[in-house]
Structures are given as structure tokens and as C-alpha cells.
Motif scaffolding. Structure first.
Motif, PDB file in Angstrom:
ATOM      1  N   HIS A 116      10.640  10.156  -0.674  1.00 54.63           N
ATOM      2  CA  HIS A 116       9.503   9.884   0.207  1.00 54.63           C
ATOM      3  C   HIS A 116       9.192   8.387   0.214  1.00 54.63           C
ATOM      4  N   VAL A 135      10.180   2.383   0.327  1.00 54.06           N
ATOM      5  CA  VAL A 135      10.347   3.395  -0.720  1.00 54.06           C
ATOM      6  C   VAL A 135      10.468   2.696  -2.077  1.00 54.06           C
ATOM      7  N   THR A 173       6.328   5.393   0.553  1.00 56.21           N
ATOM      8  CA  THR A 173       4.914   5.314   0.184  1.00 56.21           C
ATOM      9  C   THR A 173       4.120   4.423   1.138  1.00 56.21           C
ATOM     10  N   ARG A 187      12.864   5.696  -7.053  1.00 51.41           N
ATOM     11  CA  ARG A 187      13.044   7.043  -6.497  1.00 51.41           C
ATOM     12  C   ARG A 187      14.474   7.260  -6.004  1.00 51.41           C
ATOM     13  N   ARG A 215       1.886  11.438   3.353  1.00 49.10           N
ATOM     14  CA  ARG A 215       1.218  10.354   4.075  1.00 49.10           C
ATOM     15  C   ARG A 215       2.136   9.625   5.044  1.00 49.10           C
ATOM     16  N   ALA A 228       2.835  -1.438  -6.897  1.00 47.27           N
ATOM     17  CA  ALA A 228       3.274  -0.490  -5.853  1.00 47.27           C
ATOM     18  C   ALA A 228       4.787  -0.284  -5.885  1.00 47.27           C
TER      19      ALA A 228
END
Ligand code: CA
Ligand code: CA
Ligand code: CA
Ligand code: CA
Ligand code: CA
Length: 361
Positions: free
Chosen positions: A49, A353, A51, A357, A310, A330
Motif C-alpha cells: 500500500h 510507498v 501511504t 514494505r 487512504r 514517514a
């Protein structure tokens, strides 16, 4: 048995045990279970995902194209994402996706940067982009404090028809280049230099014909290798220095099971000197393919950015960029940036991203 638990057999549990030992009863006959059942096929594609997404393009249709990341060495949280609007300019975004600056100098297609270009006795962040409006090299400095762009091209520098582009700094000579890769299969390298009057000149240093339509490219300043995508064929790999004469090699081909045309943006994730990953946008199946940076660029994995709570996922991606440098809380281990061809609400944009991840860092 302890704790008062005792085996308790009823006629039902006994028949169940017989069935388990003998296998299922079909049409009144016991059938032996398969000796070696097929294991479930694990998904080979990693789903991640985003962010953060950038502000959408000011125009509809295919507009966002290619990003570049500038890492602020003094305050990594105040780094910047540059992103082209191929219908008319270049944006600078902060790490929350907010617009910090915009140029409207033409149809800028691909963008790249180097953060240590010598100009007027100082080290500057130099940004280049291919301008399809007049087939020139757009050249800017990015101010480290304001994160705004200043045009520093000495003159309109006419090239072969503009399309894909990246930059290269030779580990041998220290010279900087703008690399163009276009629809006619041409690769051109232009040496960039301080013209002595505060602006940047460019001199054609290499011309190469690679085949069909090219666009995405990335040069590895540590290994001296240039990677170029031929959209419907695969990833070419060649020595980047203009004097080299080695024949380009096809690193991976469309139809290999990994790449689905078009082959688009490319980026290098550095984990050590000469080590890390090469990431390539496989536009036809909305995926990104990861190869080793070192050696023969062995295949590592494939991932997709899928819809999150989101931020929506990406599809039909053109350009990408990546950094393994930490960019504050972040993006503590770096960030992967991808153009999204279909933003859920509004015009096209770029997705961010957290890199951990995607890669084992
Ligand atoms: Ca597109
Ligand atoms: Ca780029
Ligand atoms: Ca393309
Ligand atoms: Ca999307
Ligand atoms: Ca969105």
C-alpha cells in the motif's frame, strides 16, 4: 489423563475416526486420500500500500509521467519529489505530496537529477528533463532551501526527438551526462558542463541505435552501467561511458513471464557500494519487477501497489524512482515513487510507498 480429561468415544466419534483413517466415503465405498496432495500455490506477487499521494495533475488524461527524488542531506524530512506533467511542465512536491513549485516550460516527459553538480564554484542539485515541445534539454537547479527550480540552460539545446531521459555521472571521469532514449530507438548522451557564466551547456557525446521504441532508462553511477527499456522488447544493459563499444545485452525480455509490455520506468535502489536492486515498471500487468543490481541482474521479485484505506493503488505506471536513504519518520528506510495512470479521485498523480514494505533492507 490429567485434569480429569479422558478420551470419550461415542459411536459417532468412532465412525469419524474410521473415516479419517480410511479416507472419505464416496458412493458407499471408501476412497484413499491422495498420497501427495498439491500444496496451495503461493502468490508470487507482493502487494503493498502507498501511504502518500501527490496533488493531482492540473489537467485530465495522460499527464503525470516520471518522478525523481531529491534527498535533502541536512534535513531528510524536507526532501522533494519532482514529477513531470507531460502536457506542460514539471512539479516539485514535498513528502506529503503538496506542490512546492511548478514550471511551465513545455511538454517535459522524463526527469532525473544529480545532487552534486559543480556550477560557479559550488555544488548544486542539477535537474534535467526532455522537452517534447521543441526537442530540447530542460536544465534546472533545485534550491536546497526553497526547493524551487531555476532554469539554467545556456541556450535551447536541440536533441534528437525527445522522449525518455535519465542522467549519468561517470565514476571514471566524473563527467555528467543527459541521456535521451526515444521512440525511434535512438540513444543520445550529452555531456553537461558549467559554461563559466553560471549556466549549463551540453555537448553531444554519444549516439547509438538500439532498435524499437525506447523510453525508460537509468544509469548506475557506481557500476557504470546504463539500463534502457525497449517498450515491447525488454531491458537493455550496456556500458554507460561514451567511449565504450561493448554490444548491449538484453537483461530480460517481454514474454519471459516477468515483463508485460510496455517496459517503462526504471530506478536503482542502492543498499551498498555497487549492491542493491534494479526496479522496472512492467506497465502491461500493473507490476514492478525487482532484479539484483550486482552481477547478472538476477530476478528477485515482483510487486504491485494495491488499493489501501487512504490511498488507491497504481496502474499503467510510466515513470518510477526510489531511494534507500531514510527520509524522516514517514519514510525511515527510503521511499518508492510511482506514477499512477488511474487516480481514484481526480487526475493522474504519483504514489509514495515506504520502501521497507517492498524490499528487505
Ligand atoms: Ca501513461
Ligand atoms: Ca525519472
Ligand atoms: Ca512509454
Ligand atoms: Ca490508482
Ligand atoms: Ca487517490
Amino acid at each position: 489423563m490429567t485434569n480429569g480429561l479422558r478420551p470419550h468415544f461415542t459411536p459417532y466419534t468412532i465412525s469419524l475416526l474410521i473415516a479419517l483413517v480410511a479416507g472419505p466415503i464416496v458412493n458407499g465405498q471408501a476412497r484413499m486420500p491422495l498420497a501427495d496432495p498439491e500444496p496451495p500455490t503461493p502468490s508470487p506477487v507482493l502487494h503493498v500500500h502507498a501511504t502518500v499521494e501527490t496533488a493531482p495533475m492540473p489537467v485530465g488524461g495522460d499527464a503525470a509521467d516520471d518522478p525523481a527524488i531529491w534527498v535533502n542531506p541536512d534535513d531528510p524530512g524536507l526532501s522533494a519529489i519532482l514529477g513531470t506533467n507531460k502536457q506542460g511542465g514539471l512539479f516539485v512536491y514535498d513528502l506529503q505530496g503538496k506542490v512546492l513549485d511548478e514550471t511551465k516550460d513545455g511538454k517535459l516527459n522524463n526527469v532525473d537529477l544529480r545532487s552534486d553538480f559543480p556550477l560557479s564554484g559550488k555544488s548544486v542539485v542539477l535537474v534535467t528533463a526532455g522537452n517534447r515541445t521543441d526537442d530540447t534539454i530542460a536544465i534546472y537547479t533545485l534550491d536546497r532551501q526553497t526547493r524551487r527550480l531555476t532554469n539554467v540552460a545556456e541556450r535551447p539545446i536541440k536533441t534528437a526527438p525527445a522522449y525518455g531521459a535519465c542522467m549519468y555521472c561517470s565514476p571514471k571521469s566524473g563527467k555528467f551526462y543527459y541521456v535521451l532514449a526515444n521512440k525511434a530507438g535512438q540513444v543520445e548522451m550529452w555531456e553537461l558542463a558549467d559554461n563559466g557564466r553560471g549556466r549549463v551547456s551540453a555537448t553531444k557525446a554519444r549516439v547509438l541505435k538500439l532498435g524499437g521504441q525506447l523510453e525508460g532508462c537509468v544509469a548506475d553511477d557506481a557500476t557504470g552501467i546504463l539500463y534502457v527499456g525497449e517498450e515491447d522488447k525488454g531491458i537493455w544493459r550496456m556500458a554507460a561511458d561514451p567511449g565504450s563499444s561493448d554490444a548491449p545485452e538484453l537483461l530480460d525480455a517481454v514474454g519471459s513471464g516477468r515483463l508485460v509490455a510496455d517496459v517503462e520506468g526504471m530506478a536503482i535502489a542502492e543498499t551498498g557500494p555497487g549492491t542493491g536492486y534494479l526496479i522496472v515498471s512492467s506497465q502491461g500487468n500493473n507490476s514492478y519487477v525487482v532484479y539484483r543490481r550486482e552481477g547478472k541482474n538476477e530476478y528477485v521479485k515482483t510487486f504491485q501497489i494495491v488499493d489501501g484505506d487512504r490511498v488507491d493503488g497504481t496502474a499503467d505506471t510510466d515513470g518510477i524512482d526510489v531511494t534507500t536513504r531514510g527520509l524522516g519518520s514517514a519514510f525511515p528506510k527510503g521511499v518508492f515513487v510511482a506514477q499512477d495512470g488511474f487516480n481514484d479521485i481526480g487526475n493522474q498523480n504519483f504514489k509514495l510507498v515506504p520502501l521497507e514494505r517492498i524490499l528487505d533492507l
